[in-house]
Design a protein around this motif. Structure first.
Motif, PDB file in Angstrom:
ATOM      1  N   GLN A  63      13.225  11.465  28.324  1.00  0.00           N
ATOM      2  CA  GLN A  63      13.760  10.719  29.467  1.00  0.00           C
ATOM      3  C   GLN A  63      12.683  10.352  30.486  1.00  0.00           C
ATOM      4  OE1 GLN A  63      15.417  13.771  28.397  1.00  0.00           O
ATOM      5  NE2 GLN A  63      16.455  12.344  27.017  1.00  0.00           N
ATOM      6  N   GLY A  64      11.429  10.684  30.181  1.00  0.00           N
ATOM      7  CA  GLY A  64      10.326  10.338  31.071  1.00  0.00           C
ATOM      8  C   GLY A  64      10.081  11.335  32.175  1.00  0.00           C
ATOM      9  N   ALA A  91      10.243   5.551  26.256  1.00  0.00           N
ATOM     10  CA  ALA A  91      11.491   6.314  26.329  1.00  0.00           C
ATOM     11  C   ALA A  91      12.001   6.617  24.930  1.00  0.00           C
ATOM     12  CB  ALA A  91      12.537   5.539  27.117  1.00  0.00           C
ATOM     13  N   SER A 116       8.108   4.051  30.805  1.00  0.00           N
ATOM     14  CA  SER A 116       9.464   3.682  30.394  1.00  0.00           C
ATOM     15  C   SER A 116       9.477   2.988  29.040  1.00  0.00           C
ATOM     16  CB  SER A 116      10.128   2.798  31.452  1.00  0.00           C
ATOM     17  OG  SER A 116       9.316   1.688  31.766  1.00  0.00           O
TER      18      SER A 116
END
Length: 204
Positions: free
Chosen positions: A177-178, A63, A60
């Motif tokens: 967006q991972g 991102a 994250s």
């Protein structure tokens, strides 16, 4: 045909039948390639919690970038250097603006021998946008399973090389967006990497 001949033939037929059944079962339950599993909607990939020489690293945290995850270890004699060289050349195939939006993560499955400083130097040798990372064994196992990879630590041979580690060799391509969107095989070319990354960058 005499009785002995019939018994031998019957035995061979039974053995053949068992062999065919075994092959059919093995084929049915064979591990599916990662890309097939993704295409079928299986939820692979996801967050990871690793450590680097610069501190903790989560997916994250990256991102907004195209991310490429690669599993291996620094003592790997040929597979890892080749995979990381392909990754680095693939990144270099992008424009400077595109390269600024790409991050590579080389996750060691051999934390006993791969210190964070060693990983940092090893990864940066290939490209400044590739970071070396690892984690506790439980987190390594979780990430490997979530991404559909594998590894196996071999026995110590007593040689200078110590033990070897068998591991999958794929480049896991993760969008901004991972989400894991595709993988590239070890036989992929730098052009394949460039194309895969550019597709992610162009799709937002």
């Amino acid at each position: 045909m005499n009785t002995n001949g019939l018994n031998t033939l019957r035995t061979l037929l039974i053995m053949t039948a068992f062999l065919l059944v075994g092959m059919a079962v093995a084929f049915y339950f064979r591990p599916q390639p990662v890309d097939e599993r993704i295409a079928l909607g299986e939820s692979l990939g996801g967050e990871f919690n690793l450590q680097t020489a610069e501190g903790p690293l989560k997916l994250s945290d990256l991102a907004g970038n195209a991310v490429v995850l690669y599993l291996g270890y620094t003592n790997c004699p040929d597979v890892c250097p080749t995979g990381l060289a392909v990754l680095s050349q693939g990144i270099y195939g992008l424009s400077p603006d595109e390269q600024a939006q790409v991050r590579g993560v080389f996750m060691s499955v051999d934390p006993a021998r791969d210190s964070l400083d060693t990983l940092q130097q090893y990864a940066a040798f290939f490209h400044p946008n590739i970071v070396g990372a690892t984690a506790e064994r439980a987190e390594i196992d979780r990430v490997v399973k979530r991404y559909g990879g594998f590894y196996r630590i071999g026995e110590d041979t007593g040689s200078a090389a110590g033990y070897a580690v068998d591991h999958s060799s794929r480049l896991y391509l993760i969008n901004k967006q991972g989400k894991l969107v595709s993988t590239l095989m070890h036989s992929s070319t730098p052009a394949d990497v460039t194309a895969g990354l550019r597709k992610i960058l162009n799709n937002g």
